[in-house]
Motif scaffolding. Structure first.
Motif, PDB file in Angstrom:
ATOM      1  N   GLY A  35       7.481 -36.435   8.551  1.00  0.00           N
ATOM      2  CA  GLY A  35       7.090 -37.795   8.231  1.00  0.00           C
ATOM      3  C   GLY A  35       6.926 -38.683   9.432  1.00  0.00           C
ATOM      4  O   GLY A  35       6.739 -39.885   9.295  1.00  0.00           O
ATOM      5  N   GLU A  36       7.015 -38.149  10.659  1.00  0.00           N
ATOM      6  CA  GLU A  36       6.887 -38.949  11.870  1.00  0.00           C
ATOM      7  C   GLU A  36       5.655 -38.500  12.644  1.00  0.00           C
ATOM      8  O   GLU A  36       5.284 -37.326  12.641  1.00  0.00           O
ATOM      9  CB  GLU A  36       8.124 -38.798  12.764  1.00  0.00           C
ATOM     10  CG  GLU A  36       9.432 -39.018  12.040  1.00  0.00           C
ATOM     11  CD  GLU A  36       9.566 -40.431  11.519  1.00  0.00           C
ATOM     12  OE1 GLU A  36       8.935 -41.329  12.096  1.00  0.00           O
ATOM     13  OE2 GLU A  36      10.286 -40.631  10.546  1.00  0.00           O
ATOM     14  N   ARG A  46      15.951 -32.989   9.484  1.00  0.00           N
ATOM     15  CA  ARG A  46      14.594 -33.097   8.977  1.00  0.00           C
ATOM     16  C   ARG A  46      14.610 -33.251   7.462  1.00  0.00           C
ATOM     17  O   ARG A  46      15.351 -32.594   6.759  1.00  0.00           O
ATOM     18  CB  ARG A  46      13.782 -31.852   9.348  1.00  0.00           C
ATOM     19  CG  ARG A  46      13.518 -31.721  10.845  1.00  0.00           C
ATOM     20  CD  ARG A  46      12.800 -30.421  11.141  1.00  0.00           C
ATOM     21  NE  ARG A  46      11.579 -30.258  10.357  1.00  0.00           N
ATOM     22  CZ  ARG A  46      10.406 -30.798  10.681  1.00  0.00           C
ATOM     23  NH1 ARG A  46      10.315 -31.545  11.787  1.00  0.00           N
ATOM     24  NH2 ARG A  46       9.340 -30.610   9.942  1.00  0.00           N
ATOM     25  N   ALA A  47      13.776 -34.161   6.972  1.00  0.00           N
ATOM     26  CA  ALA A  47      13.474 -34.286   5.540  1.00  0.00           C
ATOM     27  C   ALA A  47      14.718 -34.447   4.678  1.00  0.00           C
ATOM     28  O   ALA A  47      15.073 -33.571   3.898  1.00  0.00           O
ATOM     29  CB  ALA A  47      12.655 -33.084   5.078  1.00  0.00           C
ATOM     30  N   ASP A  91       8.881 -34.253  13.911  1.00  0.00           N
ATOM     31  CA  ASP A  91       9.770 -34.736  12.866  1.00  0.00           C
ATOM     32  C   ASP A  91       8.995 -34.878  11.565  1.00  0.00           C
ATOM     33  O   ASP A  91       7.836 -35.283  11.557  1.00  0.00           O
ATOM     34  CB  ASP A  91      10.357 -36.106  13.249  1.00  0.00           C
ATOM     35  CG  ASP A  91      11.241 -35.982  14.457  1.00  0.00           C
ATOM     36  OD1 ASP A  91      11.848 -34.914  14.618  1.00  0.00           O
ATOM     37  OD2 ASP A  91      11.332 -36.957  15.234  1.00  0.00           O
ATOM     38  N   ARG A 105      11.955 -37.697   5.015  1.00  0.00           N
ATOM     39  CA  ARG A 105      11.842 -38.254   6.368  1.00  0.00           C
ATOM     40  C   ARG A 105      12.947 -37.700   7.258  1.00  0.00           C
ATOM     41  O   ARG A 105      14.072 -37.465   6.823  1.00  0.00           O
ATOM     42  CB  ARG A 105      11.955 -39.765   6.319  1.00  0.00           C
ATOM     43  CG  ARG A 105      10.804 -40.456   5.600  1.00  0.00           C
ATOM     44  CD  ARG A 105       9.655 -40.705   6.551  1.00  0.00           C
ATOM     45  NE  ARG A 105       8.603 -41.518   5.962  1.00  0.00           N
ATOM     46  CZ  ARG A 105       7.719 -42.211   6.650  1.00  0.00           C
ATOM     47  NH1 ARG A 105       7.780 -42.207   7.967  1.00  0.00           N
ATOM     48  NH2 ARG A 105       6.771 -42.904   6.046  1.00  0.00           N
ATOM     49  N   SER A 106      12.638 -37.546   8.530  1.00  0.00           N
ATOM     50  CA  SER A 106      13.652 -37.138   9.501  1.00  0.00           C
ATOM     51  C   SER A 106      14.532 -38.325   9.848  1.00  0.00           C
ATOM     52  O   SER A 106      14.082 -39.471   9.855  1.00  0.00           O
ATOM     53  CB  SER A 106      12.987 -36.603  10.772  1.00  0.00           C
ATOM     54  OG  SER A 106      12.206 -35.470  10.493  1.00  0.00           O
ATOM     55  N   TYR A 166      11.967 -43.487  11.325  1.00  0.00           N
ATOM     56  CA  TYR A 166      10.920 -44.510  11.258  1.00  0.00           C
ATOM     57  C   TYR A 166      11.532 -45.903  11.197  1.00  0.00           C
ATOM     58  O   TYR A 166      10.904 -46.886  11.602  1.00  0.00           O
ATOM     59  CB  TYR A 166      10.018 -44.265  10.042  1.00  0.00           C
ATOM     60  CG  TYR A 166      10.533 -44.834   8.750  1.00  0.00           C
ATOM     61  CD1 TYR A 166      10.139 -46.095   8.312  1.00  0.00           C
ATOM     62  CD2 TYR A 166      11.432 -44.110   7.961  1.00  0.00           C
ATOM     63  CE1 TYR A 166      10.614 -46.627   7.122  1.00  0.00           C
ATOM     64  CE2 TYR A 166      11.909 -44.634   6.785  1.00  0.00           C
ATOM     65  CZ  TYR A 166      11.497 -45.889   6.359  1.00  0.00           C
ATOM     66  OH  TYR A 166      11.983 -46.413   5.183  1.00  0.00           O
ATOM     67  N   HIS A 174      16.733 -43.246   8.733  1.00  0.00           N
ATOM     68  CA  HIS A 174      15.539 -42.492   9.076  1.00  0.00           C
ATOM     69  C   HIS A 174      14.999 -42.943  10.432  1.00  0.00           C
ATOM     70  O   HIS A 174      15.171 -44.097  10.828  1.00  0.00           O
ATOM     71  CB  HIS A 174      14.457 -42.684   8.002  1.00  0.00           C
ATOM     72  CG  HIS A 174      14.730 -41.926   6.743  1.00  0.00           C
ATOM     73  ND1 HIS A 174      14.638 -42.497   5.498  1.00  0.00           N
ATOM     74  CD2 HIS A 174      15.101 -40.628   6.535  1.00  0.00           C
ATOM     75  CE1 HIS A 174      14.918 -41.594   4.569  1.00  0.00           C
ATOM     76  NE2 HIS A 174      15.214 -40.455   5.171  1.00  0.00           N
TER      77      HIS A 174
END
Length: 205
Positions: free
Chosen positions: A178-179, A141-142, A176, A151-152, A108, A106
């Motif tokens: 979740g970003e 994405r996701a 993105d 999450r991306s 993040y 991911h």
């Protein structure tokens, strides 16, 4: 070619080199008398070794092992692996090593890892993502990795897929999943992405 096949080819090459060296030593001077003398010495050594092996069979195994070891050393070493050609190949290799045996990573999680590279600690999420996009790294994405969903990130399977042509890539201004981009007005994504690409390329080498 498998590692076993490469090892076998190296042993065969080394065996041929050793045989050529011995025959070359016999006829080195190109004189009939010298050649005959050296051939006689070689035959005498072979006879002594044969008789010794008959009395002590274990010697034969030692001789065989010594010949194999010498053949291995005599063979030329394989050339070093070529570094990946081009910046995209470099970043793909680095990402593959970073992902490891997982299905992907991911963003993040990837961004902090990228910031650990030399000279990249001050780059924000926008600049890092721009660098990945510029190098045609597919961002999904996701999707789910382990227990983390929505999450991306980058899928490992996408790294081995040739990137689509620029004409086929749709323009997107979405964030993105979740970003949260954290670029500031003082930073320019375009200039940041160039330095990010260079830093990642150097690290991948």
């Amino acid at each position: 070619m498998t590692p076993l096949q490469r090892a076998a080819r190296r042993l065969v090459t080394g065996h041929r080199r050793q045989t050529a060296r011995i025959t070359g030593w016999v006829s080195e001077k190109g004189e009939a008398k010298s050649t005959a003398s050296r051939a006689a010495v070689l035959a005498a050594v072979g006879y002594v070794l044969w008789q010794t092996a008959e009395r002590s069979p274990a010697v034969l195994w030692l001789l065989a092992a010594a010949w194999v070891a010498a053949a291995w050393r005599a063979a030329p070493k394989p050339p070093p692996a070529e570094p990946p050609a081009g910046p995209r190949a470099s970043i793909v290799q680095w990402l593959t090593e970073t992902i490891g045996d997982r299905p992907g990573i991911h963003l993040y999680e990837l961004y902090p890892t990228m910031r650990l590279l030399p000279g990249m600690g001050h780059h924000d999420d926008t600049a890092l993502r721009e660098a990945l996009t510029t190098l045609d790294i597919p961002i999904t994405r996701a999707f789910t990795i382990g227990d983390v969903k929505g999450r991306s990130g980058i899928r490992l399977t996408d790294l081995t897929t040739p990137p689509p042509s620029r004409e086929e890539q749709p323009l997107s201004t979405e964030k993105d999943a979740g970003e949260t981009p954290c670029s500031t007005t003082e930073e320019s994504p375009e200039s940041d992405s160039s330095s990010v690409e260079e830093s990642v390329r150097e690290e991948a080498r």
